[in-house]
Design an enzyme around this catalytic site. Structure first.
Site, PDB file in Angstrom:
ATOM      1  N   ASN A  11       1.882   5.269  -6.296  1.00  0.00           N
ATOM      2  CA  ASN A  11       1.172   4.853  -5.087  1.00  0.00           C
ATOM      3  C   ASN A  11       2.182   4.205  -4.144  1.00  0.00           C
ATOM      4  OD1 ASN A  11      -0.440   3.742  -3.144  1.00  0.00           O
ATOM      5  ND2 ASN A  11      -1.564   2.366  -4.515  1.00  0.00           N
ATOM      6  N   LYS A  13       1.753   3.229  -1.213  1.00  0.00           N
ATOM      7  CA  LYS A  13       1.136   2.240  -0.310  1.00  0.00           C
ATOM      8  C   LYS A  13       1.637   2.464   1.122  1.00  0.00           C
ATOM      9  CE  LYS A  13       0.397  -0.721  -4.241  1.00  0.00           C
ATOM     10  NZ  LYS A  13       0.212  -2.041  -4.804  1.00  0.00           N
ATOM     11  N   HIS A  95      -8.979   0.775  -4.669  1.00  0.00           N
ATOM     12  CA  HIS A  95      -7.773  -0.024  -4.913  1.00  0.00           C
ATOM     13  C   HIS A  95      -8.029  -1.470  -4.502  1.00  0.00           C
ATOM     14  CE1 HIS A  95      -3.730  -1.572  -4.780  1.00  0.00           C
ATOM     15  NE2 HIS A  95      -3.407  -0.574  -5.572  1.00  0.00           N
ATOM     16  N   GLU A  97      -6.321  -3.563  -3.012  1.00  0.00           N
ATOM     17  CA  GLU A  97      -5.944  -3.928  -1.641  1.00  0.00           C
ATOM     18  C   GLU A  97      -7.025  -3.516  -0.653  1.00  0.00           C
ATOM     19  OE1 GLU A  97      -2.120  -2.136  -2.056  1.00  0.00           O
ATOM     20  OE2 GLU A  97      -1.585  -3.748  -3.435  1.00  0.00           O
ATOM     21  N   GLU A 165      -6.239  -2.050 -12.889  1.00  0.00           N
ATOM     22  CA  GLU A 165      -5.159  -2.781 -12.216  1.00  0.00           C
ATOM     23  C   GLU A 165      -5.584  -4.234 -12.028  1.00  0.00           C
ATOM     24  OE1 GLU A 165      -2.653   0.416  -9.848  1.00  0.00           O
ATOM     25  OE2 GLU A 165      -3.897  -0.788  -8.538  1.00  0.00           O
ATOM     26  N   GLY A 171       2.094  -6.039  -7.718  1.00  0.00           N
ATOM     27  CA  GLY A 171       3.155  -6.438  -6.796  1.00  0.00           C
ATOM     28  C   GLY A 171       3.706  -7.828  -7.049  1.00  0.00           C
ATOM     29  N   SER A 211       2.721  -3.937 -11.664  1.00  0.00           N
ATOM     30  CA  SER A 211       4.103  -4.280 -12.017  1.00  0.00           C
ATOM     31  C   SER A 211       4.684  -3.442 -13.155  1.00  0.00           C
ATOM     32  CB  SER A 211       4.226  -5.780 -12.315  1.00  0.00           C
ATOM     33  OG  SER A 211       3.931  -6.538 -11.156  1.00  0.00           O
TER      34      SER A 211
END
Ligand code: G3P
Length: 249
Positions: A11, A13, A95, A97, A165, A171, A211
């Protein structure tokens, strides 16, 4: 890993330029990838066409989001039909985010998943708890609620990969331990068994994201219920992404 075919997604992003993506694609094209792994990359919308036209067919392309229904007067959105037109096979939905930064809710995400599936795209369906939810002992509750919203919306699980996730691991460099990840993956599989069917539970790939890198992927990949990875930062480096793909056991 279970007996399911390993699945690794990158991904990207909101990262990259025409130049950096040219380099990344060329690294991916020359990487040696284990044959028995589904490999997918997810560029930003604006670079999908460039990637599709230069990347080996060995690697499929996913979008990072899609509109909830047929396209039309929806300023700033990208429709499933347009993604298919560009050659996308997958879309990442739910996701963290998009849930926590953009504010998409369970129902909206469920509808997007149902629409994308109805048009023939595969869905990488993301779930995961925030740090405070884990600390309050609510990890399973949160994941099951997000899972239920997908289950309530979709007619079939055939074309869905679940990505667990944990938000605190995304991240941050703070990867879940293999046992922490395995515990949730096993619980998710169990939830599917109880709430969908035993067949769906055993056939659905459950991949881990947060990560993941070239150094920690091998231990994670050994866990019984980890069927692959959804990789953010480390997927921007071709050789490291290849190491993660090749961590299949
Ligand atoms: O979707 C992948 C992702 O959220 C994980 O990101 O950078 O922690 O690997 P990262």
């Amino acid at each position: 890993a279970s007996n399911n075919k390993f699945f690794v997604g990158g991904n990207w992003k909101c990262n990259g330029t025409k130049d950096s993506i040219t380099k990344l694609v060329s690294d991916l094209n020359s990487a040696k990838l284990e044959a028995d792994v589904d490999v997918v990359v997810s560029p930003p919308f604006v670079y999908i066409d460039q990637v599709k036209n230069s990347l080996t067919d060995r690697i499929e392309i996913s979008a990072q989001n899609s509109w909830v229904g047929k396209g039309g007067a929806f300023t700033g959105e990208i429709s499933v039909e347009q993604l298919k037109d560009l050659g996308c096979k997958w879309v990442i939905l739910g996701h963290s985010e998009r849930r926590h930064v953009i504010g998409e809710d369970d129902q909206f995400i469920g509808k997007k998943a149902a629409y994308a599936l109805s048009e023939g795209l595969g869905v990488i369906a993301c779930i995961g708890e925030k740090l405070e939810e884990r600390e309050e002992g609510k990890t399973f509750d949160v994941c099951f609620k997000q899972l239920k919203a997908f289950a309530d919306a979709v007619p079939s699980w055939e074309n869905i990969v679940i990505a667990y996730e944990p938000v605190w691991a995304i991240g941050t460099g703070k990867v879940a331990t293999p046992l922490q990840a395995q515990e949730v993956h096993a619980a998710v599989r169990d939830w599917l068994k109880t709430n969908v069917s035993a067949d769906v539970a055993s056939a659905t790939r459950i991949i881990y994201g947060g990560s993941v890198n070239g150094g920690n992927c091998a231990e994670l990949a050994k866990q019984e219920d980890i069927d692959g990875f959804l990789v953010g930062g480390a997927s921007l480096k071709g050789p490291e992404f290849a190491t993660i793909v090749n961590s299949v056991t």
